[in-house]
Design an enzyme around this catalytic site. Structure first.
Site, PDB file in Angstrom:
ATOM      1  N   THR A 188     -11.204  -0.466  10.756  1.00 30.05           N
ATOM      2  CA  THR A 188     -12.503  -1.039  11.169  1.00 30.05           C
ATOM      3  C   THR A 188     -13.243  -0.165  12.179  1.00 30.05           C
ATOM      4  O   THR A 188     -14.318  -0.553  12.642  1.00 30.05           O
ATOM      5  CB  THR A 188     -12.299  -2.421  11.827  1.00 30.05           C
ATOM      6  OG1 THR A 188     -11.447  -2.235  12.963  1.00 30.05           O
ATOM      7  CG2 THR A 188     -11.693  -3.421  10.866  1.00 30.05           C
ATOM      8  N   LYS A 189     -12.681   0.969  12.531  1.00 22.90           N
ATOM      9  CA  LYS A 189     -13.299   1.779  13.584  1.00 22.90           C
ATOM     10  C   LYS A 189     -14.476   2.589  13.039  1.00 22.90           C
ATOM     11  O   LYS A 189     -14.599   2.808  11.832  1.00 22.90           O
ATOM     12  CB  LYS A 189     -12.257   2.707  14.219  1.00 22.90           C
ATOM     13  CG  LYS A 189     -11.110   1.963  14.867  1.00 22.90           C
ATOM     14  CD  LYS A 189     -11.568   1.117  16.044  1.00 22.90           C
ATOM     15  CE  LYS A 189     -10.444   0.508  16.844  1.00 22.90           C
ATOM     16  NZ  LYS A 189      -9.974  -0.791  16.380  1.00 22.90           N
TER      17      LYS A 189
END
Ligand code: PLP
Length: 399
Positions: A188-189
């Site tokens: 999710t970064k």
């Protein structure tokens, strides 16, 4: 109606082509792609600074292992205390516990959720060896204040910069004022290879130690062992298997030139959220300060990477809000519930509820809303609509 996902990655044709090229080479693991990525990320960290030398960057399997390696590289172990924050993911304290040291949690600033330098000052004791701030949601902790606190006591600083490489505050970036800054490339970064991480350090000896520790504590990496004629290697300390791979790096390399443009896009989405929510949910803007003065939206400090967009609900109503948003097809997350209240850490750290009141209140009130460059205005409107409706229902229930 389709869901508005909490997160969607941005990997596309460029990343797929780069990955395919890597498959066609000799090395799949610690090889030339990792080296190229490390060099380019180092360059990114000093972008726009004429003549500045880049930090050493060491690619790791994830941020968590990067934190473990950084602590080991600074010889942190049993008997040592490291000051950190409860408003983070469990990795931060897990890394400290894994090297046998003790995390000393201190409270956060109500306006930002960032570690409070005044609380750090009060917590420094005879066993304290370092400070581990977290750049929550992509805002830099007050690194100048923390450095000034650390220096007279000879403390190290390791930054948990999992929430971004593109962070800046008062001219300070991750890695500028610390012994090491650790990044995450988790799914999710902002920059991602599914899993992955890196440590940036300006100390060449720390960088050498990190390289060895990520590779079992042996003296030669795969590329050195197998390029040309075979060479013997030695194991000189107990290390880990925690390197970034060439396949990860092949996914990461094409993303580097687009970091700023994606940050700008997320910032535009955040500004739109802020103005729409202020307009549509006036009850939220007028929410009275709670006991600990936690505002309903986090205040800005410098250039955020805008990894996450969070709002703070009325006390006691977060979970009802999560349920309503879920039912409306909106993906949400909670970043974070104060970690000292989680079962294992509550036992291991023995910090009772009430001891870190600001983090606890934030942890009880916070919700993260969808934020990624391809979130369409239409989907964002749906999120705002769902928040407005849920807020209205909850306010009516309260009245
Ligand atoms: C603040 C923080 N620290 C550390 C981590 C751990 O990152 P990784 O999954 O790369 O180990 C995360 C990941 O979500 C995080 O949010």
């Amino acid at each position: 109606m389709s869901r508005v996902e909490f997160y969607r990655h941005q990997l596309g044709d460029e990343e797929a082509a780069s990955w395919r090229r890597a498959i066609g080479t000799l090395f799949l693991t610690l090889g030339p792609q990792v080296a190229a990525f490390e060099q380019q990320l180092g360059g990114f960290l000093v972008r726009g600074r004429a003549g500045a030398s880049a930090p050493h960057v060491v690619g790791t399997s994830c941020c968590t292992m990067g934190l473990v390696l950084a602590l080991r590289a600074l010889d942190v172990g049993p008997g040592d205390e490291v000051i950190t924050t409860p408003m983070t993911f469990v990795s931060t304290t897990n890394a400290i516990l894994h090297v046998g040291a003790k995390p000393k949690l201190v409270d956060v600033e109500p306006a930002t959720g960032l570690i409070d330098p005044a609380a750090v000052r009060a917590a420094i004791g005879p066993s304290t060896v370092g400070i581990l701030p977290v750049h929550l949601y992509g805002q830099l902790a007050d690194m100048r204040a923390l450095r000034a606190l650390a220096d007279p006591h000879g403390l190290f600083i390791i930054e948990d910069s999992a929430h971004g490489v593109e962070i800046e505050r008062d001219g300070v970036r991750p890695g500028d004022l610390s012994q090491a800054a650790v990044f995450s490339f988790y799914a999710t970064k902002n920059l991602t290879s599914g899993d992955g991480g890196a440590v940036a350090t300006r100390d060449a000896r720390v960088a050498d130690r990190l390289r060895r520790l990520r590779n079992h504590g042996v003296t030669k990496g795969a590329a050195d062992r197998h390029g040309g004629s075979y060479q013997h290697w030695d194991m000189v300390e107990l290390g880990y298997k925690a390197n970034l791979t060439d396949l990860d790096a092949a996914l990461l390399l094409p993303q580097l030139p687009h970091i700023e443009e994606k940050r700008a896009r997320r910032e535009a989405i955040v500004r739109r959220y802020e103005s729409l929510l202020r307009e549509r949910v006036p009850v939220m803007a007028g929410a009275p300060p709670t006991v600990n003065a936690v505002p309903w939206m986090v205040e800005r400090r410098g250039q955020s990477s805008h990894h996450l967009f969070t709002v703070h609900t009325w006390p006691g109503e977060r979970d009802a809000m999560l349920a309503r948003l879920g039912a409306a097809g909106i993906g949400t997350a909670v970043n974070y519930r104060a970690i000292h209240l989680l079962t294992y850490l509550a036992e291991a750290l023995a910090i009772p509820r009430g001891a870190l009141p600001v983090a606890e209140e934030m942890g009880d009130r916070t919700i993260s809303l969808p934020l990624y460059p391809t979130l369409s205005p239409g989907d964002q409107d749906r999120v705002v609509e769902a928040v407005t409706q849920a807020w209205g229902e909850l306010a009516a229930r309260r009245a």
